[in-house]
Design an enzyme around this catalytic site. Sequence first.
Site, PDB file in Angstrom:
ATOM      1  N   CYS A 113       0.813  -1.227   0.000  1.00 32.21           N
ATOM      2  CA  CYS A 113       0.000   0.000   0.000  1.00 32.21           C
ATOM      3  C   CYS A 113       0.839   1.266   0.000  1.00 32.21           C
ATOM      4  CB  CYS A 113      -0.940   0.010   1.203  1.00 32.21           C
ATOM      5  SG  CYS A 113      -1.938  -1.463   1.307  1.00 32.21           S
ATOM      6  N   HIS A 253      -3.648   7.038   2.876  1.00 30.70           N
ATOM      7  CA  HIS A 253      -4.005   5.735   2.311  1.00 30.70           C
ATOM      8  C   HIS A 253      -5.359   5.337   2.883  1.00 30.70           C
ATOM      9  CE1 HIS A 253      -4.162   1.641   1.180  1.00 30.70           C
ATOM     10  NE2 HIS A 253      -3.858   1.156   2.371  1.00 30.70           N
ATOM     11  N   ASN A 283     -10.264  -0.448   0.065  1.00 21.75           N
ATOM     12  CA  ASN A 283      -8.801  -0.332   0.135  1.00 21.75           C
ATOM     13  C   ASN A 283      -8.220  -0.798  -1.201  1.00 21.75           C
ATOM     14  OD1 ASN A 283      -6.063  -0.656   0.577  1.00 21.75           O
ATOM     15  ND2 ASN A 283      -6.290  -1.715   2.544  1.00 21.75           N
TER      16      ASN A 283
HETATM   17  O1  UT7 Z   1      -3.840  -1.391   3.710  1.00 17.18           O
HETATM   18  C1  UT7 Z   1      -2.879  -2.039   4.464  1.00 17.18           C
HETATM   19  C2  UT7 Z   1      -3.033  -1.836   5.904  1.00 17.18           C
HETATM   20  N1  UT7 Z   1      -4.251  -2.398   6.362  1.00 17.18           N
HETATM   21  C3  UT7 Z   1      -4.801  -1.950   7.448  1.00 17.18           C
HETATM   22  O2  UT7 Z   1      -4.293  -1.018   8.026  1.00 17.18           O
HETATM   23  C4  UT7 Z   1      -6.023  -2.649   7.934  1.00 17.18           C
HETATM   24  C5  UT7 Z   1      -6.037  -2.630   9.420  1.00 17.18           C
HETATM   25  N2  UT7 Z   1      -7.114  -3.403  10.018  1.00 17.18           N
HETATM   26  C6  UT7 Z   1      -8.413  -3.093   9.947  1.00 17.18           C
HETATM   27  O3  UT7 Z   1      -8.819  -2.233   9.191  1.00 17.18           O
HETATM   28  C7  UT7 Z   1      -9.363  -3.786  10.888  1.00 17.18           C
HETATM   29  O4  UT7 Z   1      -8.624  -4.544  11.816  1.00 17.18           O
HETATM   30  C8  UT7 Z   1     -10.406  -4.721  10.193  1.00 17.18           C
HETATM   31  C9  UT7 Z   1     -11.456  -3.877   9.490  1.00 17.18           C
HETATM   32  C10 UT7 Z   1      -9.707  -5.617   9.221  1.00 17.18           C
HETATM   33  C11 UT7 Z   1     -11.118  -5.570  11.236  1.00 17.18           C
HETATM   34  O5  UT7 Z   1     -11.730  -4.744  12.211  1.00 17.18           O
HETATM   35  P1  UT7 Z   1     -11.515  -5.046  13.770  1.00 17.18           P
HETATM   36  O6  UT7 Z   1     -12.291  -4.046  14.500  1.00 17.18           O
HETATM   37  O7  UT7 Z   1     -10.034  -5.061  14.016  1.00 17.18           O
HETATM   38  O8  UT7 Z   1     -12.155  -6.462  13.942  1.00 17.18           O
HETATM   39  P2  UT7 Z   1     -11.521  -7.826  14.435  1.00 17.18           P
HETATM   40  O9  UT7 Z   1     -10.579  -8.376  13.415  1.00 17.18           O
HETATM   41  O10 UT7 Z   1     -11.004  -7.651  15.828  1.00 17.18           O
HETATM   42  O11 UT7 Z   1     -12.780  -8.748  14.481  1.00 17.18           O
HETATM   43  C12 UT7 Z   1     -13.885  -8.481  15.377  1.00 17.18           C
HETATM   44  C13 UT7 Z   1     -14.964  -9.529  15.161  1.00 17.18           C
HETATM   45  C14 UT7 Z   1     -14.428 -10.962  15.163  1.00 17.18           C
HETATM   46  O12 UT7 Z   1     -15.394 -11.770  15.794  1.00 17.18           O
HETATM   47  P3  UT7 Z   1     -15.180 -12.248  17.323  1.00 17.18           P
HETATM   48  O13 UT7 Z   1     -13.881 -12.992  17.328  1.00 17.18           O
HETATM   49  O14 UT7 Z   1     -15.130 -10.969  18.108  1.00 17.18           O
HETATM   50  O15 UT7 Z   1     -16.384 -13.060  17.589  1.00 17.18           O
HETATM   51  C15 UT7 Z   1     -14.368 -11.311  13.694  1.00 17.18           C
HETATM   52  O16 UT7 Z   1     -14.505 -12.686  13.470  1.00 17.18           O
HETATM   53  O17 UT7 Z   1     -15.582  -9.334  13.873  1.00 17.18           O
HETATM   54  C16 UT7 Z   1     -15.561 -10.591  13.157  1.00 17.18           C
HETATM   55  N3  UT7 Z   1     -15.459 -10.293  11.727  1.00 17.18           N
HETATM   56  C17 UT7 Z   1     -16.502 -10.043  10.959  1.00 17.18           C
HETATM   57  N4  UT7 Z   1     -17.832 -10.006  11.200  1.00 17.18           N
HETATM   58  C18 UT7 Z   1     -18.641  -9.686  10.193  1.00 17.18           C
HETATM   59  C19 UT7 Z   1     -14.314 -10.184  10.993  1.00 17.18           C
HETATM   60  N5  UT7 Z   1     -14.639  -9.892   9.726  1.00 17.18           N
HETATM   61  C20 UT7 Z   1     -15.983  -9.781   9.685  1.00 17.18           C
HETATM   62  C21 UT7 Z   1     -16.889  -9.479   8.645  1.00 17.18           C
HETATM   63  N6  UT7 Z   1     -18.212  -9.448   8.950  1.00 17.18           N
HETATM   64  N7  UT7 Z   1     -16.495  -9.200   7.394  1.00 17.18           N
END
Ligand code: UT7
Length: 326
Positions: A113, A253, A283
């Site tokens: 990225c 970004h 993204n």
């Molecule tokens: O471009 C390169 C750099 N990239 C980034 O900087 C991305 C950085 N990361 C992020 O943007 C975020 O971490 C995400 C958007 C990817 C995820 O958000 P989060 O608030 O960090 O969520 P999480 O990974 O902690 O997941 C929370 C919950 C989990 O369920 P449990 O374990 O709490 O029951 C996931 O399984 O959300 C669940 N989950 C989803 N639920 C519905 C993960 N993906 C999804 C989904 N729909 N698509």
Amino acid sequence: MIHARIIGTGSYAPKKVLTNHDIEKMVETSDDWIVERTGIRERRVCEKGQTTSDLAYEAGHKAIKAAGIAAQDIDLIIVGTLTPDTAMPSTACVLQSKLHAKKAAAFDVYAACSGFLYGISIADAFIKSGMYTTILVVGAEALSRFTDWEDRTTCVLFGDGAGAAVLQRHAGKRGVLSTHLHSDGNFGDLLHIPAGGAAHPATADTVERRQHYIKMKGNETFKVAVRALEEVVEEALTHNKVKPEEIDLLIPHQANLRIIQAMAKRLNMPMEKVMLTIHKYGNTSAASIPMALDEAVREGKVKDNDLLLLEAFGGGLTWASALIRW
Ligand code: UT7
């Protein structure tokens, strides 16, 4: 004083729109979850047969036109991408051919990225050294081809697109004032594509195990991203002796709206001074900053002598900034 000045921009998003509601039909997710956690509402995806170099061509062609030059005037083409058409030749070489940029050298930059800002930094150095006068820098991605459409933790995030900028030698005060590049390979496994390279060449087994798709430890990446971006932005401001309130436009970004908001808050910057495209494109990795930059230019959000701060974070890990006097 010699500067590398952006004299033309262009961008292109494939026509095919994939909304959150479309993805609700593919994996267990919801529009609410995606909007709340990321700010993404829809993204664009390539048509069958459309490739990264096709997107790069559209964006590059527009940038060349906007710059008022001919493709034959370009000395160097740099393409930031993590989704090249092929492992060889480089996408930059494919683009060089499509643009008929006969005298241009061409290579890809592989910084995920951060690829566009790495490209801007290289272009700036080449121009300041006197080696080249006119350089086309492109960020282009067909991430949909490397997305596991059965993995809800990643497939909701990414989109396809391309953005481009022509930089030219300028004897004056406008142009790239600074770039700062960083990496930390110790965090490589936070965001990676495990197979398809020399470490794990493609086999039936790697395909079976879906190892050719993007894997991301989202939450851990998020935390490192916020910290690294704060540092790189601080570095740019300190280096240039610029106060946050002097920045006219932040072009971050577009990975996550919450990361962008955290950065704006840190800079005490109203969201009106922040370019946002994530809601409609998701993204797009190396393409996100040049797409947002081109949109800002086309919407008249950038005026002569404005101060623009660009910042990126991505796989590698890599992160970078550029401060530009428009
Ligand atoms: O471009 C390169 C750099 N990239 C980034 O900087 C991305 C950085 N990361 C992020 O943007 C975020 O971490 C995400 C958007 C990817 C995820 O958000 P989060 O608030 O960090 O969520 P999480 O990974 O902690 O997941 C929370 C919950 C989990 O369920 P449990 O374990 O709490 O029951 C996931 O399984 O959300 C669940 N989950 C989803 N639920 C519905 C993960 N993906 C999804 C989904 N729909 N698509």
